[in-house]
Design a protein around this motif. Structure first.
Motif, short mmCIF file in Angstrom:
data_model
loop_
_atom_site.label_atom_id
_atom_site.label_comp_id
_atom_site.label_asym_id
_atom_site.label_seq_id
_atom_site.Cartn_x
_atom_site.Cartn_y
_atom_site.Cartn_z
N THR A 107 10.53 -11.60 -9.23
CA THR A 107 9.76 -10.47 -8.73
C THR A 107 8.91 -10.91 -7.54
O THR A 107 8.68 -12.09 -7.33
N SER A 108 8.46 -9.93 -6.77
CA SER A 108 7.61 -10.24 -5.62
C SER A 108 6.31 -9.47 -5.72
O SER A 108 6.29 -8.34 -6.23
N TYR A 109 5.23 -10.10 -5.26
CA TYR A 109 3.92 -9.45 -5.30
C TYR A 109 3.64 -8.74 -3.99
O TYR A 109 3.64 -9.36 -2.92
N LYS A 110 3.40 -7.44 -4.07
CA LYS A 110 2.96 -6.64 -2.93
C LYS A 110 1.95 -5.63 -3.45
O LYS A 110 2.12 -5.06 -4.53
N GLU A 111 0.89 -5.41 -2.70
CA GLU A 111 -0.16 -4.50 -3.16
C GLU A 111 -0.77 -3.78 -1.96
O GLU A 111 -0.97 -4.37 -0.90
N ILE A 112 -1.07 -2.50 -2.15
CA ILE A 112 -1.82 -1.75 -1.16
C ILE A 112 -2.86 -0.90 -1.88
O ILE A 112 -2.55 -0.23 -2.87
N ASN A 113 -4.10 -0.98 -1.43
CA ASN A 113 -5.20 -0.25 -2.04
C ASN A 113 -5.91 0.60 -0.99
O ASN A 113 -6.01 0.20 0.17
N TYR A 114 -6.42 1.75 -1.42
CA TYR A 114 -7.24 2.59 -0.55
C TYR A 114 -8.65 2.65 -1.15
O TYR A 114 -8.81 2.64 -2.36
N ASN A 136 -29.05 -1.20 1.31
CA ASN A 136 -30.17 -1.86 0.64
C ASN A 136 -29.76 -2.60 -0.62
O ASN A 136 -30.43 -2.54 -1.66
N GLY A 137 -28.64 -3.30 -0.57
CA GLY A 137 -28.20 -4.11 -1.68
C GLY A 137 -27.37 -3.39 -2.73
O GLY A 137 -26.77 -4.02 -3.59
N PHE A 138 -27.33 -2.05 -2.66
CA PHE A 138 -26.56 -1.27 -3.63
C PHE A 138 -25.26 -0.78 -3.00
O PHE A 138 -25.24 -0.40 -1.83
N SER A 139 -24.18 -0.80 -3.77
CA SER A 139 -22.92 -0.25 -3.30
C SER A 139 -22.21 0.47 -4.43
O SER A 139 -22.32 0.10 -5.61
N ILE A 140 -21.49 1.52 -4.06
CA ILE A 140 -20.65 2.26 -5.01
C ILE A 140 -19.41 2.72 -4.27
O ILE A 140 -19.50 3.17 -3.12
N GLY A 141 -18.26 2.54 -4.88
CA GLY A 141 -17.03 2.92 -4.21
C GLY A 141 -15.94 3.27 -5.21
O GLY A 141 -16.00 2.89 -6.38
N ILE A 142 -14.94 3.98 -4.72
CA ILE A 142 -13.77 4.32 -5.53
C ILE A 142 -12.56 3.69 -4.86
O ILE A 142 -12.37 3.82 -3.64
N TRP A 143 -11.78 2.97 -5.64
CA TRP A 143 -10.60 2.28 -5.14
C TRP A 143 -9.35 2.80 -5.85
O TRP A 143 -9.36 3.02 -7.07
N ASP A 144 -8.29 2.97 -5.08
CA ASP A 144 -6.97 3.34 -5.62
C ASP A 144 -6.09 2.10 -5.47
O ASP A 144 -5.72 1.70 -4.36
N LEU A 145 -5.77 1.45 -6.59
CA LEU A 145 -5.02 0.19 -6.60
C LEU A 145 -3.55 0.46 -6.87
O LEU A 145 -3.21 1.17 -7.82
N PHE A 146 -2.68 -0.13 -6.05
CA PHE A 146 -1.23 0.07 -6.23
C PHE A 146 -0.52 -1.27 -6.05
O PHE A 146 -0.31 -1.74 -4.93
N ASN A 147 -0.18 -1.90 -7.17
CA ASN A 147 0.49 -3.19 -7.20
C ASN A 147 1.92 -2.97 -7.69
O ASN A 147 2.14 -2.44 -8.78
N THR A 148 2.91 -3.37 -6.88
CA THR A 148 4.31 -3.08 -7.21
C THR A 148 5.01 -4.24 -7.91
O THR A 148 6.21 -4.15 -8.17
#
Length: 255
Positions: free
Chosen positions: A83-90, A97-109
């Motif tokens: 198998t081969s590893y390929k991934e694309i995320n959005y 000020n030190g705080f972060s919040i985010g939404i990630w769409d993970l797509f690993n084939t």
């Protein structure tokens, strides 16, 4: 290794060309490239093969607090099972000020027979929606806290008593702290644990308990300099006590 050398030389040439264009105006778009001996994520070994990762972002407003973009990774050779590893995320993120919040769409084939980038069916999708939050205290006390929850995706689902799919909401929490900083070689320590909000198991462990340590380690980092060019380099040693595995990773940020 020949592939990695070719990539390194090509990107070095791009870096030199970019340095010559330093008088151009700023752009809201930027990207960087990393070369790693393997890819580790929250105590999991995503691939043991050398890989290249590209991280691109767009500033959505002038302060740079709101950003969006893509993260992509690809191994330079196939795994032992073919198998081969390929991934694309959005992603979309707010940080200030030190705080972060985010939404990630993970797509690993990897190991997906027929990957479909547009499939979001809860029973068959290979996407994972990941809510990421972190907070770093002030400069005099640079402790960093992280909490991430997988919100959606069959890769983190389980069957309920009626045989229907339901989310486990696997959660990852981490505490990290710079043990040595502002030195030629810096050292950062981290401890991460996994658990699920709905179920008896989670994505990051051995499947035998609902709370355990999954990511403990140290990262040493320094900057290599060649004339006017600089390359941040890091060496990470990681243990996953739950899975009883350990890895060492060398990573170079080319630009």
């Amino acid at each position: 290794m020949k592939k990695i050398l070719i990539i390194f030389i090509a990107l070095l040439a791009v870096q030199i060309s970019s340095a010559q264009d330093s008088e151009l105006k700023d752009s809201p778009i930027d990207f960087n490239v990393d070369v790693k001996t393997n890819h580790l994520w929250r105590g999991l070994v995503i691939t043991d093969k050398p890989m290249v990762a590209v991280f691109s972002k767009v500033n959505l407003e002038n302060t740079g607090s709101f950003t969006a973009g893509f993260w992509g990774g690809m191994a330079v050779s196939n795994e032992s099972d073919g198998t081969s590893y390929k991934e694309i995320n959005y992603y979309a993120q707010y940080a200030n000020n030190g705080f972060s919040i985010g939404i990630w769409d993970l797509f690993n084939t990897r190991s997906v027979e027929n990957p479909d980038i547009w499939n979001y069916d809860k029973e068959t999708t290979t996407h994972l929606l990941d809510l990421r939050t972190s907070y770093t205290f002030n400069e005099s006390f640079p402790l960093r806290l992280e909490a991430d929850i997988l919100l959606y995706g069959s890769g983190d689902s389980q069957l309920d008593d009626d045989g229907d799919f339901e989310q486990r909401y696997s959660t990852y929490i981490e505490v990290s702290y710079p043990i040595i900083r502002d030195s030629k070689v810096n050292l950062n320590g981290f401890v991460g644990a996994g658990f699920s909000l709905n179920g008896d198991t989670h994505l990051y462990g051995d499947g035998e308990q609902n709370f355990d340590l999954v990511n403990v380690g140290l990262t040493a980092s320094k900057t290599l300099r060649f004339t006017d060019l600089s390359f941040p380099v890091s060496a990470t040693t990681m243990w996953n006590p739950s899975l009883k595995i350990a890895r060492v990773q060398l990573a170079v940020n080319l630009f």
